[in-house]
Enzyme design. Structure first.
Site, PDB file in Angstrom:
ATOM      1  N   SER A 158       0.800  -1.230   0.000  1.00 47.30           N
ATOM      2  CA  SER A 158       0.000   0.000   0.000  1.00 47.30           C
ATOM      3  C   SER A 158       0.834   1.281   0.000  1.00 47.30           C
ATOM      4  CB  SER A 158      -0.972   0.025   1.187  1.00 47.30           C
ATOM      5  OG  SER A 158      -0.283   0.239   2.395  1.00 47.30           O
TER       6      SER A 158
ATOM      7  N   LYS B  92       0.921   4.519   7.056  1.00 47.38           N
ATOM      8  CA  LYS B  92       0.061   5.309   6.165  1.00 47.38           C
ATOM      9  C   LYS B  92       0.532   6.761   6.130  1.00 47.38           C
ATOM     10  CE  LYS B  92      -2.739   1.960   5.243  1.00 47.38           C
ATOM     11  NZ  LYS B  92      -2.506   1.271   3.995  1.00 47.38           N
TER      12      LYS B  92
END
Length: 133
Positions: free
Chosen positions: A49, A86
């Site tokens: 990701s 993230k």
């Protein structure tokens, strides 16, 4: 950690340049990557990701707990007990991936979000057979 020599000229990643034997002072990766040892930890990235920022599966993340997280920082968070790496979007209250295959993760009121630290650097192995894990 053992000190390694640091060449004063950069290494060309395009066309080769004439060799330069001039070396600077030895470089310690601990000193280069870790500015606050008591507040720093390492973690291994898991998944794809964050590939858009050059963080790949099995890379080592250097995470500093002493840094104040700012909008746009790459962080390690615990969201409802689940750890993730993230991009912090404080303006919209969400966590972002760096891969278009993943949707933003909204952080809802009442959810437990703990920023464990700011990712200062990542280390990628290029010769897989030498990787120790």
């Amino acid at each position: 950690m053992k000190l390694s020599p640091l060449y004063s000229n950069g290494v060309s990643c395009g066309f080769p340049s004439p060799a330069d034997d001039h070396k600077e002072q030895p470089l310690s990766l601990d000193e280069h990557l870790i500015t606050n040892p008591p507040a720093t930890f390492m973690a291994r990235a898991n998944g794809d990701s964050m590939q858009g920022l050059g963080i790949f599966d099995r890379d080592v993340l250097i995470v500093d707990r002493s840094l104040t997280p700012m909008n746009g920082d790459v962080v390690v968070v615990a969201l409802d007990g689940q750890l993730a790496c993230k991009i912090l979007d404080l303006k919209r209250g969400r966590l972002l991936s760096a891969n278009g295959n993943y949707r933003p993760i909204p952080v809802w009121e009442g959810q437990e979000l703990i920023v464990e630290g700011v990712v200062k650097a990542s280390i990628r192995y290029h010769r897989m057979g030498d990787k120790k894990h």
